[in-house]
Scaffold this active site. Structure first.
Site, PDB file in Angstrom:
ATOM      1  N   THR A  55       0.885  -1.321  -0.072  1.00 44.80           N
ATOM      2  CA  THR A  55      -0.003  -0.077  -0.045  1.00 44.80           C
ATOM      3  C   THR A  55       0.770   1.162   0.015  1.00 44.80           C
ATOM      4  OG1 THR A  55      -0.489   0.335   2.375  1.00 44.80           O
ATOM      5  CG2 THR A  55      -1.861  -1.315   1.324  1.00 44.80           C
ATOM      6  N   ASP A  56       2.167   1.007   0.285  1.00 46.15           N
ATOM      7  CA  ASP A  56       2.736   2.728   0.161  1.00 46.15           C
ATOM      8  C   ASP A  56       4.114   2.140  -0.680  1.00 46.15           C
ATOM      9  OD1 ASP A  56       3.433   5.195   0.568  1.00 46.15           O
ATOM     10  OD2 ASP A  56       4.594   4.712   2.771  1.00 46.15           O
ATOM     11  N   LEU A  57       4.100   1.520  -1.741  1.00 43.41           N
ATOM     12  CA  LEU A  57       5.361   1.105  -2.647  1.00 43.41           C
ATOM     13  C   LEU A  57       5.664   2.201  -3.383  1.00 43.41           C
ATOM     14  CD1 LEU A  57       7.538  -0.986  -2.442  1.00 43.41           C
ATOM     15  CD2 LEU A  57       6.316  -2.514  -4.122  1.00 43.41           C
ATOM     16  N   ASN A 108      10.759   3.537  -1.334  1.00 48.86           N
ATOM     17  CA  ASN A 108      10.565   2.901  -0.317  1.00 48.86           C
ATOM     18  C   ASN A 108      10.928   1.315  -1.247  1.00 48.86           C
ATOM     19  OD1 ASN A 108       9.765   3.634   1.922  1.00 48.86           O
ATOM     20  ND2 ASN A 108       7.473   3.285   1.839  1.00 48.86           N
ATOM     21  N   ARG A 151       1.638   9.742  -6.706  1.00 48.20           N
ATOM     22  CA  ARG A 151       1.620  10.899  -5.788  1.00 48.20           C
ATOM     23  C   ARG A 151       3.139  11.341  -5.614  1.00 48.20           C
ATOM     24  NH1 ARG A 151       0.188   7.389  -1.294  1.00 48.20           N
ATOM     25  NH2 ARG A 151       2.139   6.936  -0.018  1.00 48.20           N
TER      26      ARG A 151
END
Length: 290
Positions: free
Chosen positions: A184-186, A190, A220
């Protein structure tokens, strides 16, 4: 950190005061010694470490983080992946928010890699990361429902955004299909270089849900590189195309999930009074819809 309210644990201010103590306790628990200066992220401190008297010279990092909702199941996701597509978890002490991890090359991420190459690298990682979700992982509907309710209640978000996002979320969540383990935050920072693989993911905020939910962080981040107007629309679609091809994902489903995630980001920006993030995600919303 000191401004963050508690999320079922210490406030950011309380954790900041305790971070050194928690680090010392983890060093003792796992018989570690520091091996370089610390690095900091948004909610954690990462120390290069080695095991005391380890003749093999194996290198690790000790991550000590502020306990909050998004980080609570990080160790479960890393354990499930077991080093496939992600940094390998060596040991975890959730009570202290401490993780012992293999050491990657923190000087090399995807932030300055050619954007097509970077998106393809992330897409390839998705193929390893999207395994069946363990039953203990929080589900995407459980995560989204409170935000969708809050979004419906906002009067400072354009109604077309509210209607589109809440309707899409309802329809997408109703679709049958496998529920996989989501990072969910790749985004591009990261992903770090490694010796055993070209790239590996770090810092998951895991959920269980459809694979198409993953893509928004690639839009984003490195946002200014996408230009404006028609260039923005082309760049958005190009990132989705390259990533989905590498990952084996349905590009149209991914586009629709990105619209939903724009809506959640718009909600957060409205709540925080963050005009820059509000403008960014309204721009992405328009580019994804055009």
């Amino acid at each position: 950190m000191s401004r963050l309210p508690a999320e079922g644990g210490p406030s950011g201010a309380d954790w900041t005061r305790d971070a050194d103590r928690l680090t010392r306790e983890a060093l003792l628990e796992w018989d570690l010694v520091l091996d370089g200066p610390p690095m900091t992220g948004w909610t954690a401190v990462v120390h290069p470490v080695v095991r005391r008297d380890d003749l093999d010279g194996a290198q690790f990092v000790l991550k000590v983080g502020w306990p909050h909702v998004e980080s609570a199941q990080e160790h479960l996701a890393l354990r499930a992946w077991d080093g496939h597509g992600a940094v390998r978890l060596v040991a975890a002490d959730p009570s202290r928010g401490a993780l012992l991890l293999e050491r990657l090359d923190s000087s090399r991420d995807l932030q300055r890699v050619d954007i097509d190459e970077a998106c393809a690298a992330v897409g390839s990682l998705y193929r390893d990361l999207h395994i069946p979700a363990p039953p203990t992982i929080r589900t995407l509907p459980a995560y989204l429902d409170p935000y969708l309710t809050k979004l419906r209640q906002r009067t400072d978000v354009p109604r077309r955004v509210v209607t589109r996002v809440t309707g899409l979320a309802r329809d997408l969540l109703a679709e049958p299909g496998p529920r996989v383990l989501l990072h969910t935050d790749l985004h591009f920072e990261n992903v770090l270089a490694a010796d055993r693989d070209p790239w590996l993911a770090i810092d998951p905020k895991p959920l269980a849900g459809p694979a198409g939910y993953e893509l928004h962080p690639l839009l984003r981040n490195r946002f200014d590189e996408m230009g404006t107007g028609s260039a923005m629309r082309w760049s958005v679609r190009r990132r989705l195309e390259v990533t989905c091809e590498a990952a084996g994902l349905d590009e149209e489903v991914g586009r629709l999930w990105c619209i939903v995630r724009c809506g959640i980001e718009i909600l957060w920006a409205a709540v925080d009074g963050d005009d820059a993030e509000l403008s960014k995600n309204l721009t992405l919303f328009k580019a994804l819809e055009d």
